[in-house]
Motif scaffolding. Sequence first.
Motif, mmCIF file in Angstrom:
data_model
loop_
_atom_site.group_PDB
_atom_site.id
_atom_site.type_symbol
_atom_site.label_atom_id
_atom_site.label_comp_id
_atom_site.label_asym_id
_atom_site.label_seq_id
_atom_site.Cartn_x
_atom_site.Cartn_y
_atom_site.Cartn_z
ATOM 1 N N GLY A 19 -9.040 2.988 1.597
ATOM 2 C CA GLY A 19 -7.514 2.686 1.883
ATOM 3 C C GLY A 19 -7.179 4.091 2.623
ATOM 4 O O GLY A 19 -7.661 4.625 3.385
ATOM 5 N N ALA A 241 -0.502 -0.727 4.018
ATOM 6 C CA ALA A 241 0.073 -1.244 2.865
ATOM 7 C C ALA A 241 1.556 -1.555 3.070
ATOM 8 O O ALA A 241 2.240 -0.850 2.683
ATOM 9 C CB ALA A 241 -0.072 -0.511 1.775
ATOM 10 N N THR A 256 2.729 -4.562 -1.960
ATOM 11 C CA THR A 256 2.287 -4.255 -3.380
ATOM 12 C C THR A 256 0.806 -4.450 -3.300
ATOM 13 O O THR A 256 0.356 -5.113 -2.292
ATOM 14 C CB THR A 256 2.671 -5.261 -4.165
ATOM 15 N N PRO A 257 -0.034 -4.149 -4.386
ATOM 16 C CA PRO A 257 -1.335 -4.727 -4.477
ATOM 17 C C PRO A 257 -1.451 -5.982 -4.246
ATOM 18 O O PRO A 257 -2.581 -6.435 -3.688
ATOM 19 C CB PRO A 257 -1.644 -4.083 -5.965
ATOM 20 N N GLU A 258 -0.742 -6.959 -4.818
ATOM 21 C CA GLU A 258 -0.759 -8.359 -4.700
ATOM 22 C C GLU A 258 -0.704 -8.754 -3.202
ATOM 23 O O GLU A 258 -1.426 -9.603 -2.748
ATOM 24 C CB GLU A 258 0.432 -9.088 -5.315
ATOM 25 N N MET A 260 -1.609 -6.744 -0.525
ATOM 26 C CA MET A 260 -2.916 -6.547 0.085
ATOM 27 C C MET A 260 -3.988 -7.158 -0.056
ATOM 28 O O MET A 260 -5.070 -7.362 0.422
ATOM 29 C CB MET A 260 -3.140 -4.992 -0.335
ATOM 30 N N GLY A 277 -7.665 -0.791 3.788
ATOM 31 C CA GLY A 277 -6.269 -0.457 3.985
ATOM 32 C C GLY A 277 -6.281 0.745 5.002
ATOM 33 O O GLY A 277 -7.076 1.358 5.073
ATOM 34 N N THR A 281 -2.151 2.534 1.321
ATOM 35 C CA THR A 281 -2.907 1.737 0.445
ATOM 36 C C THR A 281 -3.860 2.956 -0.487
ATOM 37 O O THR A 281 -4.509 3.711 -0.312
ATOM 38 C CB THR A 281 -4.440 1.265 1.190
ATOM 39 N N ASP A 284 -5.171 1.357 -6.626
ATOM 40 C CA ASP A 284 -4.660 0.143 -7.311
ATOM 41 C C ASP A 284 -4.614 -1.092 -6.240
ATOM 42 O O ASP A 284 -5.078 -2.204 -6.639
ATOM 43 C CB ASP A 284 -3.394 0.173 -7.713
ATOM 44 N N HIS A 285 -4.370 -0.825 -4.806
ATOM 45 C CA HIS A 285 -4.302 -1.878 -3.895
ATOM 46 C C HIS A 285 -5.794 -2.327 -3.565
ATOM 47 O O HIS A 285 -6.024 -3.581 -3.629
ATOM 48 C CB HIS A 285 -3.778 -1.533 -2.513
#
Length: 338
Positions: A19, A241, A256-258, A260, A277, A281, A284-285
Amino acid sequence: MTNPLAAMLDSHDVILADGATGTNLFNMGLMAGDAPELWNTDEPAKIKALYSGAVDAGSDLFLTNTFGGNASRLKLHSAQKRVRELNRVGAELGRDVADRASRKVVVAGSVGPTGEIMEPVGTLSHALAVEMFHEQAEGLKEGGADVLWLETISAPEEYRAAAEAFALADMPWAGTMSFDTAGRTMMGVTSADMVKMVDDLANPPLAFGANCGVGASDILRTVLGFVAQGTEMPLISKGNAGIPKYVDGHIHYDGTPELMAEYAVMARDAGARIIGGCCGTMPDHLRMMRAALDERPRGERPTLEQITAALGGFSSASDGTGEDGPKAPEGRRRRRRA
Ligand SMILES: [Zn+2]
C-alpha cells in the motif's frame, strides 16, 4: 536464473502488492518535508515495521522506502552523496523482512521520479537522468532487491531513461506511471501512449501499469485502457485508497478497506496481474484486499458503469484517449509521494 518476480508471475494468478509508503510513515511520525529515505538509517525499526505491515497483511510484494532516493531529490536534503547507501540499506531492510516471511515475498526497489523536467521542455539531460537512475539502481541491487520498481512517472523521456539505467545495472524491473490529469499523466501520456512506449523499449519491463493518480475508479479505467490496446504484458494497478481530502489540517483518504477490496477484485477482473494500493492504503486495506482476491471468484471484465457504481465517479468525463487533452505541464511541480 529466473527472477523472483518472473517466477511469481508464473506461479500466482494475481500478486498482491503493498500500500502506501508516505501515509504509513506519516502515521509513524515522519514530518511533511522530511526525506523518508533518511529513516532507512535513522529509524530502521520503523522502516521494517512499514515493510512487515504489508507482509503480515498478505502482500506478496512490497516496495522499498527509496522512492525519492535519487541524487536530485536527496540534494534537497543535502544527502545527494548518500544515494548508494540509502538505497542499499532500504533494500537490505526489505531483504531481511522478506526472508523471514513464511512464504515467498518479492522485494521491489522503489525508484520515483527525479523531480526535474527533462529536455527539451526542462533542463535535465537524458544522460544525467540515466546516470542518476543507474546510481540508485546499483544501491538497490547491492542491498538485495529482487527487482527494480519505477513508479509515479509522468514523462515518457524519464521512463525511457530509467529503463536504460536498469539495463546498465543488469536488473529486471517493472514500471508504472501516474495518470492524474483527466486520464493522462501530468505530461499528457494516455494509457494507449504508454502501451506503445513500453512496446518500443529496448529493455522492456516484466510488468507495467499505473499507480497513484486520482481514485480507485480512475485507475481501473486506465487499466481497461491498457487492455484495450491488446498488450500481452502483465499489468500493474496500484491505486489510491479513495480521494484525498483535508480533514482538520491533514490529508485523509476516504477509501475504506471494503472499497479497496472491491477495487482489488475489479482490478483483477479488468486484467491486472499485480494489484496493490498507493496513497492512503494501510494494512487494514491490504488485509481485506487479500481476503477478497482469495475468496471471490473471477468475474467478467467490469464496464465503466459497473466501476462507477461500485467505487464512485471518475474525475473526468474521458480517459484522454481519442481527444485533445493537456499536453504540457503548466510548470514545475514536485510529484507527491507514494
Ligand atoms: Zn500515491
